[in-house]
Design a protein around this motif. Structure first.
Motif, mmCIF file in Angstrom:
data_model
loop_
_atom_site.group_PDB
_atom_site.id
_atom_site.type_symbol
_atom_site.label_atom_id
_atom_site.label_comp_id
_atom_site.label_asym_id
_atom_site.label_seq_id
_atom_site.Cartn_x
_atom_site.Cartn_y
_atom_site.Cartn_z
ATOM 1 N N ILE A 100 115.865 -11.815 122.154
ATOM 2 C CA ILE A 100 115.092 -11.317 121.011
ATOM 3 C C ILE A 100 115.904 -10.295 120.221
ATOM 4 C CG2 ILE A 100 113.071 -9.951 120.373
ATOM 5 C CD1 ILE A 100 111.572 -11.269 122.675
ATOM 6 N N LYS A 101 116.605 -9.422 120.923
ATOM 7 C CA LYS A 101 117.399 -8.401 120.257
ATOM 8 C C LYS A 101 118.560 -8.994 119.471
ATOM 9 C CE LYS A 101 119.957 -4.128 121.214
ATOM 10 N NZ LYS A 101 120.407 -3.184 122.283
ATOM 11 N N ASN A 102 119.194 -10.031 120.022
ATOM 12 C CA ASN A 102 120.397 -10.587 119.397
ATOM 13 C C ASN A 102 120.103 -11.654 118.344
ATOM 14 O OD1 ASN A 102 121.987 -8.942 121.027
ATOM 15 N ND2 ASN A 102 122.224 -10.511 122.614
ATOM 16 N N HIS A 103 118.951 -12.323 118.459
ATOM 17 C CA HIS A 103 118.711 -13.478 117.587
ATOM 18 C C HIS A 103 117.405 -13.388 116.796
ATOM 19 C CE1 HIS A 103 122.158 -15.665 119.245
ATOM 20 N NE2 HIS A 103 121.763 -15.269 120.443
ATOM 21 N N VAL A 104 116.304 -13.033 117.462
ATOM 22 C CA VAL A 104 115.010 -13.036 116.778
ATOM 23 C C VAL A 104 114.971 -11.965 115.691
ATOM 24 C CG1 VAL A 104 112.523 -12.766 117.077
ATOM 25 C CG2 VAL A 104 113.863 -13.955 118.818
ATOM 26 N N LEU A 105 115.497 -10.794 115.980
ATOM 27 C CA LEU A 105 115.462 -9.706 115.007
ATOM 28 C C LEU A 105 116.342 -9.971 113.795
ATOM 29 C CD1 LEU A 105 115.517 -6.602 117.395
ATOM 30 C CD2 LEU A 105 113.572 -7.577 116.177
ATOM 31 N N ARG A 106 117.227 -10.960 113.883
ATOM 32 C CA ARG A 106 118.106 -11.281 112.753
ATOM 33 C C ARG A 106 117.468 -12.260 111.772
ATOM 34 N NH1 ARG A 106 123.578 -13.361 115.235
ATOM 35 N NH2 ARG A 106 123.939 -13.670 112.987
#
Length: 259
Positions: A100-106
């Motif tokens: 989530i930190k590396n992909h969803v938030l982007r």
């Protein structure tokens, strides 16, 4: 022999005259229609005319039309990658948090909404709830009752009633009110979950809603409260006062346990 040769010559002459007449005569002028439907058989002509008919559903619940609400075919590659990754790591909390930190938030706003909608469609309601909480922390987030509605209905159908009440309270804090369909699905969910008291709490909240009531939530309650005659009679009285022209079916008294 002479007679046979004569007969053969006569037949050739007749065939040649027919052949010449076919190619030398001018055909009748054909009036062409603006479309080729007149040349079709009757059954195909019906389908040809039906091509121009509109196949769109005219009813919707008031949510905005346009690119904000994407269908499955409009989901981008990044959104599809995120959906697959969330489903892959849903049983591993640490990997899920990292993903989530590396992909969803982007993701952009539209892609994140598309991910939420697709997870609800696939009945991955726990992941959908996680994504919705991520959305609430974004700077662009604005409370939207339709996002709440779709998520609450998906949770209720999956019998995740604790999460339903969590979203219910969050919705109230943001000054949003459920519509009749949301009330119906939550009441039905509590009745299937075996909690008529919670269904009655939602019912009391529905009566205080600023929107006018509809018959369907009442009928769902009247059917689900058959084993609880006291609660059912209360709902029945309210129904008769609000909808005096509608009728209610009362089953035999044996169903209530009365002899």
């Amino acid at each position: 022999m002479a007679s046979r040769r004569c007969f053969t010559m006569l037949r050739r002459a007749r065939l040649s005259s027919v052949f010449l007449r076919h190619f030398t005569t001018t055909p009748n002028t054909i009036t062409h229609h603006s479309s080729s439907s007149l040349l079709l058989p009757p059954l195909l002509r019906v389908f040809d005319s039906a091509k121009t008919a509109s196949c769109f559903r005219h009813y919707h619940d008031g949510r905005p039309r346009g690119p904000l609400w994407r269908g499955k075919k409009l989901i981008g590659k990044e959104a599809l990658f995120v959906i697959q990754g969330l489903k892959r790591f849903k049983d591993d909390h640490d990997k899920l948090h990292k993903f989530i930190k590396n992909h969803v938030l982007r993701l952009l706003k539209l892609d994140l909404i598309a991910v939420l909608t697709e997870l609800e469609r696939q009945e991955e309601v726990s992941l959908a709830l996680t994504v919705f909480k991520v959305m609430q922390k974004q700077d662009w987030y604005i409370p939207d009752k339709y996002l709440y509605k779709d998520l609450i209905i998906a949770l209720a159908r999956a019998k995740k009633m604790d999460e339903v009440m969590e979203m219910w309270e969050s919705m109230k804090k943001e000054n949003l009110y459920p519509d009749s369909q949301t009330y119906t699905e939550v009441i039905r969910g509590f009745l299937k979950y075996g909690s008529p008291a919670d269904a009655m709490n939602v019912y009391e909240d529905m009566k205080n809603s600023p929107d006018p009531p509809e018959e369907l939530p009442f009928r769902i309650l009247l059917k689900g409260l058959l084993p609880h005659p006291l609660l059912r009679n209360k709902v029945k009285q309210d129904f008769e006062e609000i909808f005096p022209d509608s009728s209610i079916y009362d089953p035999p008294q044996e169903i209530f346990g009365v002899r």
